[in-house]
Write an enzyme that holds these catalytic residues in place. Structure first.
Site, PDB file in Angstrom:
ATOM      1  N   HIS A 158     -59.498 -49.762 -23.737  1.00 55.92           N
ATOM      2  CA  HIS A 158     -60.032 -49.334 -25.042  1.00 55.92           C
ATOM      3  C   HIS A 158     -59.032 -49.692 -26.162  1.00 55.92           C
ATOM      4  O   HIS A 158     -58.409 -48.812 -26.777  1.00 55.92           O
ATOM      5  CB  HIS A 158     -60.253 -47.821 -24.976  1.00 55.92           C
ATOM      6  CG  HIS A 158     -61.131 -47.239 -26.028  1.00 55.92           C
ATOM      7  ND1 HIS A 158     -60.890 -47.382 -27.377  1.00 55.92           N
ATOM      8  CD2 HIS A 158     -62.256 -46.501 -25.927  1.00 55.92           C
ATOM      9  CE1 HIS A 158     -61.832 -46.743 -28.046  1.00 55.92           C
ATOM     10  NE2 HIS A 158     -62.672 -46.199 -27.201  1.00 55.92           N
ATOM     11  N   GLU A 260     -62.840 -53.850 -26.925  1.00 54.02           N
ATOM     12  CA  GLU A 260     -62.590 -53.266 -25.605  1.00 54.02           C
ATOM     13  C   GLU A 260     -63.338 -53.985 -24.493  1.00 54.02           C
ATOM     14  O   GLU A 260     -64.562 -53.848 -24.387  1.00 54.02           O
ATOM     15  CB  GLU A 260     -63.077 -51.810 -25.601  1.00 54.02           C
ATOM     16  CG  GLU A 260     -62.727 -51.027 -26.843  1.00 54.02           C
ATOM     17  CD  GLU A 260     -63.590 -49.767 -27.004  1.00 54.02           C
ATOM     18  OE1 GLU A 260     -64.101 -49.241 -25.992  1.00 54.02           O
ATOM     19  OE2 GLU A 260     -63.746 -49.305 -28.138  1.00 54.02           O
TER      20      GLU A 260
HETATM   21  O1  TA6 Z   1     -65.532 -47.098 -27.270  1.00 47.66           O
HETATM   22  C1  TA6 Z   1     -66.181 -46.612 -28.401  1.00 47.66           C
HETATM   23  C2  TA6 Z   1     -66.298 -45.108 -28.302  1.00 47.66           C
HETATM   24  O2  TA6 Z   1     -67.024 -44.744 -27.164  1.00 47.66           O
HETATM   25  C3  TA6 Z   1     -66.893 -44.586 -29.609  1.00 47.66           C
HETATM   26  O3  TA6 Z   1     -68.199 -44.088 -29.480  1.00 47.66           O
HETATM   27  C4  TA6 Z   1     -65.868 -43.611 -30.120  1.00 47.66           C
HETATM   28  O4  TA6 Z   1     -66.243 -42.312 -30.149  1.00 47.66           O
HETATM   29  C5  TA6 Z   1     -64.622 -43.972 -29.360  1.00 47.66           C
HETATM   30  O5  TA6 Z   1     -64.992 -44.536 -28.148  1.00 47.66           O
HETATM   31  C6  TA6 Z   1     -63.500 -42.963 -29.209  1.00 47.66           C
HETATM   32  O6  TA6 Z   1     -63.750 -41.992 -28.246  1.00 47.66           O
HETATM   33  P1  TA6 Z   1     -62.755 -40.785 -28.041  1.00 47.66           P
HETATM   34  O7  TA6 Z   1     -63.287 -39.967 -26.910  1.00 47.66           O
HETATM   35  O8  TA6 Z   1     -61.407 -41.377 -27.716  1.00 47.66           O
HETATM   36  O9  TA6 Z   1     -62.708 -40.037 -29.362  1.00 47.66           O
END
Ligand code: TA6
Length: 285
Positions: A158, A260
């Site tokens: 990520h 990601e």
């Molecule tokens: O990868 C994108 C995502 O799933 C978004 O929807 C966003 O909320 C982000 O990840 C961050 O997630 P987190 O749980 O780290 O706040």
């Protein structure tokens, strides 16, 4: 002339143990054992290319906002376990670390224990190998089924990329692809544009994404090459969602973009004894 001494050091970073890798050419990165998470990457002669929130929580329990969290075994809320899985909130072990004449590398490992079994009843070994050298960062994520029954998993790197100004960025290489738009209830959309320009909230899951994409950012660029990850997720929370994030300054959505490589839309199945591995390289220019 500056001389750099290549090294692998264990340091304390906001109360958490972390490995600082320095390659002979000066390229550096920092990997926290909490989450097996890259928190910094500085190419040789360059500047920081990962975004780490100055308001990130380092309490040893919460996910750390920034760097490259490892998402496993669930992507986002596509499952019954913790959001984005548990790998990002477990303490990993260092399996190996060394410097050679050209690079510095480390492999971190996370295996099943009682706490992971309580969240996900499967036996696994997860390995992240990081190699830093010159203008490149090479990551390999390996998942092994060490149990006696098959399991399904999702995974992602990520990656929070530091950008000068997100509105001036162009993400190229996604033309003629299809994505699920999470800002519109996962509606399927076709991307027909030469470049993705971020001017609002972006939360897209590109399916069967191209292996190569390039991010242009105010005169500099990052190239991405991945293998084994079928999907690519692109995320920027923009103004409103960023304000709602307690661990990110209100205006820092301008300083980051997540790109990601992922197994996200469909999970992957591993039979007992089987491995999956995905590679991701980031090149800085
Ligand atoms: O990868 C994108 C995502 O799933 C978004 O929807 C966003 O909320 C982000 O990840 C961050 O997630 P987190 O749980 O780290 O706040």
């Amino acid at each position: 002339m500056n001389t750099v001494s290549a090294s692998v050091l264990t340091i304390d970073f906001h109360g958490q143990p972390a490995l600082e890798l320095t390659a002979p050419d000066g390229a550096r990165c920092l990997i926290s054992l909490f989450g097996g998470q890259l928190l910094s990457w500085i190419p040789a002669g360059g500047s920081e290319r990962l975004y780490l929130s100055p308001a990130a929580h380092f309490d040893g329990r919460s996910a750390v906002r920034g760097g490259i969290p490892v998402i496993f075994p669930q992507f986002a809320e596509r499952g019954n376990g913790p959001r984005h899985g548990f790998a990002r909130t477990r303490v990993w072990q260092v399996d190996e670390s060394r410097v050679s004449k050209d690079f510095a590398t480390a492999t971190l490992r996370l295996v099943t224990d009682d706490a992971t079994r309580a969240l996900w009843p499967h036996d696994f070994a997860l390995e992240l190998t990081v190699v830093v050298s010159g203008n490149r960062l090479d990551l390999e994520l390996d998942v092994e089924n060490t149990g006696d029954a098959a399991f399904d998993f999702a995974a992602a790197l990520h990656s929070y990329l530091r950008v000068k100004e997100v509105e001036n960025c162009r993400l190229e290489g996604l033309r003629n692809t299809r994505y699920l738009d999470a800002t519109a209830g996962d509606t399927v959309k076709d991307d027909r544009l030469d470049a993705l320009i971020v001017e609002d909230e972006v939360d897209r899951l590109y399916r069967d994404a191209p292996d190569t994409v390039v991010l242009h950012d105010s005169g500099r660029a990052l190239g991405f090459q991945s293998h084994g990850f079928p999907d690519l997720v692109v995320w920027n929370p923009w103004e409103h969602k960023c304000k709602a994030l307690a661990d990110m300054p209100d205006l820092d959505f301008r300083r980051m973009l997540c790109v990601e490589p992922a197994i996200a839309e469909k999970t992957m199945t591993l039979a007992p004894g089987e491995h999956w591995s995905g590679q991701h390289t980031i090149l800085a220019a």
